[in-house]
Design a protein around this motif. Structure first.
Motif, short mmCIF file in Angstrom:
data_model
loop_
_atom_site.label_atom_id
_atom_site.label_comp_id
_atom_site.label_asym_id
_atom_site.label_seq_id
_atom_site.Cartn_x
_atom_site.Cartn_y
_atom_site.Cartn_z
N VAL A 1 5.95 4.21 -3.70
CA VAL A 1 7.28 3.42 -3.88
C VAL A 1 6.87 2.05 -4.72
CG1 VAL A 1 9.12 1.90 -3.00
CG2 VAL A 1 8.33 3.82 -1.68
N THR A 2 7.42 1.91 -5.95
CA THR A 2 7.30 0.74 -7.00
C THR A 2 8.31 0.02 -7.05
OG1 THR A 2 5.89 2.49 -8.41
CG2 THR A 2 6.86 0.43 -9.42
N GLY B 1 2.37 -18.69 -1.30
CA GLY B 1 3.32 -17.49 -1.20
C GLY B 1 2.70 -16.32 -1.78
N LEU B 2 2.37 -16.34 -3.19
CA LEU B 2 1.81 -15.19 -3.62
C LEU B 2 0.49 -14.88 -3.27
CD1 LEU B 2 2.66 -15.82 -7.60
CD2 LEU B 2 3.92 -14.22 -6.10
N TYR B 3 -0.42 -15.74 -2.78
CA TYR B 3 -1.54 -15.24 -2.04
C TYR B 3 -1.15 -14.33 -0.79
CZ TYR B 3 -5.94 -15.79 0.89
OH TYR B 3 -6.86 -15.25 1.69
N ILE B 4 -0.22 -14.74 -0.05
CA ILE B 4 0.12 -14.10 1.17
C ILE B 4 0.61 -12.64 0.64
CG2 ILE B 4 1.80 -13.99 3.21
CD1 ILE B 4 1.38 -17.17 3.17
N VAL B 5 1.46 -12.81 -0.20
CA VAL B 5 2.19 -11.54 -0.86
C VAL B 5 1.21 -10.44 -1.20
CG1 VAL B 5 3.36 -10.39 -2.87
CG2 VAL B 5 4.35 -12.51 -1.70
N SER B 6 0.08 -10.91 -1.82
CA SER B 6 -1.08 -9.90 -2.40
C SER B 6 -1.82 -9.58 -1.17
CB SER B 6 -1.94 -10.60 -3.16
OG SER B 6 -2.60 -11.98 -2.48
N HIS C 1 -1.45 -3.03 2.82
CA HIS C 1 -0.60 -1.71 2.79
C HIS C 1 -1.19 -0.61 1.63
CE1 HIS C 1 2.34 -4.02 5.05
NE2 HIS C 1 2.84 -2.79 5.40
N ARG C 2 -2.49 -1.01 1.19
CA ARG C 2 -3.18 -0.20 0.26
C ARG C 2 -2.62 0.00 -0.96
NH1 ARG C 2 -3.48 4.73 1.35
NH2 ARG C 2 -1.63 4.80 2.69
N GLY C 3 -1.56 -1.22 -1.37
CA GLY C 3 -0.98 -1.17 -2.73
C GLY C 3 -1.64 -1.92 -3.48
N THR C 4 -1.30 -2.25 -4.87
CA THR C 4 -1.35 -3.06 -5.87
C THR C 4 -0.11 -3.70 -6.37
OG1 THR C 4 -0.78 -1.53 -7.57
CG2 THR C 4 -3.06 -1.42 -6.53
N HIS D 1 5.21 -6.42 -10.35
CA HIS D 1 5.41 -4.88 -10.01
C HIS D 1 4.28 -4.89 -8.59
CE1 HIS D 1 7.16 -3.83 -13.94
NE2 HIS D 1 6.37 -4.72 -14.66
N VAL D 2 4.88 -4.02 -7.79
CA VAL D 2 4.12 -3.86 -6.57
C VAL D 2 4.36 -2.18 -6.47
CG1 VAL D 2 3.98 -4.07 -3.94
CG2 VAL D 2 4.91 -5.85 -5.22
N THR D 3 3.20 -1.59 -6.17
CA THR D 3 3.12 -0.20 -6.07
C THR D 3 2.58 0.05 -4.35
OG1 THR D 3 3.14 0.21 -8.17
CG2 THR D 3 2.16 1.92 -6.76
N LEU D 4 3.33 0.71 -3.61
CA LEU D 4 2.79 0.94 -2.38
C LEU D 4 2.83 2.49 -2.27
CD1 LEU D 4 5.20 -1.64 -0.56
CD2 LEU D 4 2.68 -1.84 -0.95
N PRO D 5 1.71 2.98 -1.59
CA PRO D 5 1.46 4.43 -1.09
C PRO D 5 2.66 4.71 0.18
CG PRO D 5 -0.29 3.11 -0.26
CD PRO D 5 0.55 2.46 -1.31
N ARG D 6 3.26 5.84 -0.02
CA ARG D 6 4.37 6.11 1.02
C ARG D 6 3.67 6.63 2.47
NH1 ARG D 6 8.96 9.98 -1.13
NH2 ARG D 6 9.78 8.89 0.67
N LYS D 7 2.63 7.02 2.36
CA LYS D 7 1.94 7.72 3.56
C LYS D 7 0.79 6.57 3.97
CE LYS D 7 3.63 12.04 2.61
NZ LYS D 7 3.25 13.57 2.55
#
Length: 245
Positions: free
Chosen positions: A169-170, A209-214, A220-223, A237-243
Motif C-alpha cells: 500500500v503506497t 512527529g516525523l521521527y515517531i512517524v518514521s 511495519h517494515r515500510g519506507t 510517500h509511505v510504502t507499507l507491505p500488506r502482509k
C-alpha cells in the motif's frame, strides 16, 4: 592507552546521560498526561453545561480552549511515545487493517478542527488492507496530515493519495506550503530535528512527529521518503507491505 580509557569513560558517561534524559522525558510525560486529560474533560463538561444555558460567545471561547488543550495533549503523548521508543517499549498490535477506513476517520477528525484546508482523498487499486497496528497507523496519518496543514499556511488544500497493489500500500500526502531544502530531507526524520529557517520559528512543534512517524513505518517494515520543490510544497510517500512476515 590513557586516551582509550578516557574515550570509554566519556562514552559511558554520555550513555548514562542519554538514559537519564529519556527516563526524565518518560516520567514528565506520564505525570503531565493525567492532569491535562482531566482538564480537557472538565472543559468539555463546562462547555456542555453552558451551552444549555444559551450564554453567548462561550462556545467559541471554550472551543479555542479545547483546541489548545488538544495541542498540549498531543505534545505530551509524543514525548511519552518518544521515551517508549528509546526504551524499546512502544507496543504494536497485529491485526488486519483497512488503511482507507483509518484515513477516513483521521480526515474527519482533522476537518472538524482545521477549517483552513480541504483534505482531498483519492483511492486507486485494491482495497488497502494490510497487517499492522490500527492505532499507530492512524497516528502516522494524523501526524503527516497535520504537518501538511501546519507547514502550508498560505494554501487551502492538502491531497492524500492511496494506491494498492497485491504486495504493498503506497500513501502520499502532498501540501502546497514551504519546501524542504535538499540537504535537510534525510535529517527531518531524526529526533528533535526541525527543517525550518530562523525566520520560520513561528511554526510550533518540538521536532518529534516525523521521527515517531518514521519509527512506526519502520516497525511495519515500510519506507518513507519526501519530495520537495521550492515554491510548490512537499510530498511524503509511505510504502507499507500488506502482509506480516
Amino acid at each position: 592507552m590513557l586516551q582509550g580509557i578516557g574515550f570509554v569513560l566519556d562514552n559511558s558517561a554520555r550513555k548514562e546521560l542519554e538514559q537519564r534524559k529519556d527516563h526524565f522525558l518518560g516520567m514528565a510525560s506520564h505525570e503531565l498526561k493525567t492532569p491535562i486529560t482531566s482538564l480537557k474533560l472538565q472543559t468539555q463538561l463546562l462547555r456542555k453545561q453552558l451551552a444549555k444555558q444559551d450564554i453567548h460567545n462561550v462556545d467559541t471561547a471554550l472551543s479555542r480552549m479545547e483546541s489548545q488543550l488538544n495541542t498540549v495533549i498531543r505534545l505530551v503523548e509524543e514525548l511519552l511515545d518518544l521515551s517508549k521508543i528509546q526504551a524499546g517499549k512502544l507496543e504494536y498490535a497485529q491485526e488486519t487493517v483497512n488503511l482507507g477506513d483509518v484515513l477516513q476517520e483521521v480526515v474527519e477528525i482533522v476537518q472538524q478542527t482545521q477549517t483552513t484546508h480541504t483534505i482531498a482523498v483519492e483511492h486507486a487499486g485494491h482495497p488497502p488492507f494490510l497487517v499492522g497496528d490500527k492505532a499507530r497507523l492512524g497516528q502516522m496519518l494524523l501526524n503527516l496530515i497535520s504537518n501538511a496543514i501546519k507547514y502550508s499556511p498560505e494554501a487551502d488544500r492538502v491531497e492524500v493519495d492511496i494506491k494498492t497493489s497485491e504486495e504493498v500500500v503506497t500513501l502520499s500526502v502532498r501540501d502546497y506550503g514551504i519546501s524542504i531544502p535538499r540537504e535537510q530531507r534525510e535529517k527531518i526524520f531524526e529526533r528533535f530535528y526541525r527543517a525550518v529557517a530562523p525566520h520560520q520559528r513561528a511554526f510550533p512543534g518540538l521536532g518529534m512527529g516525523l521521527y515517531i512517524v518514521s519509527e512506526i513505518v519502520k516497525h511495519h517494515r515500510g519506507t518513507i521518503t519526501v519530495e520537495s520543490e521550492r515554491g510548490k510544497g512537499s510530498t511524503f510517500h509511505v510504502t507499507l507491505p500488506r502482509k506480516s512476515p
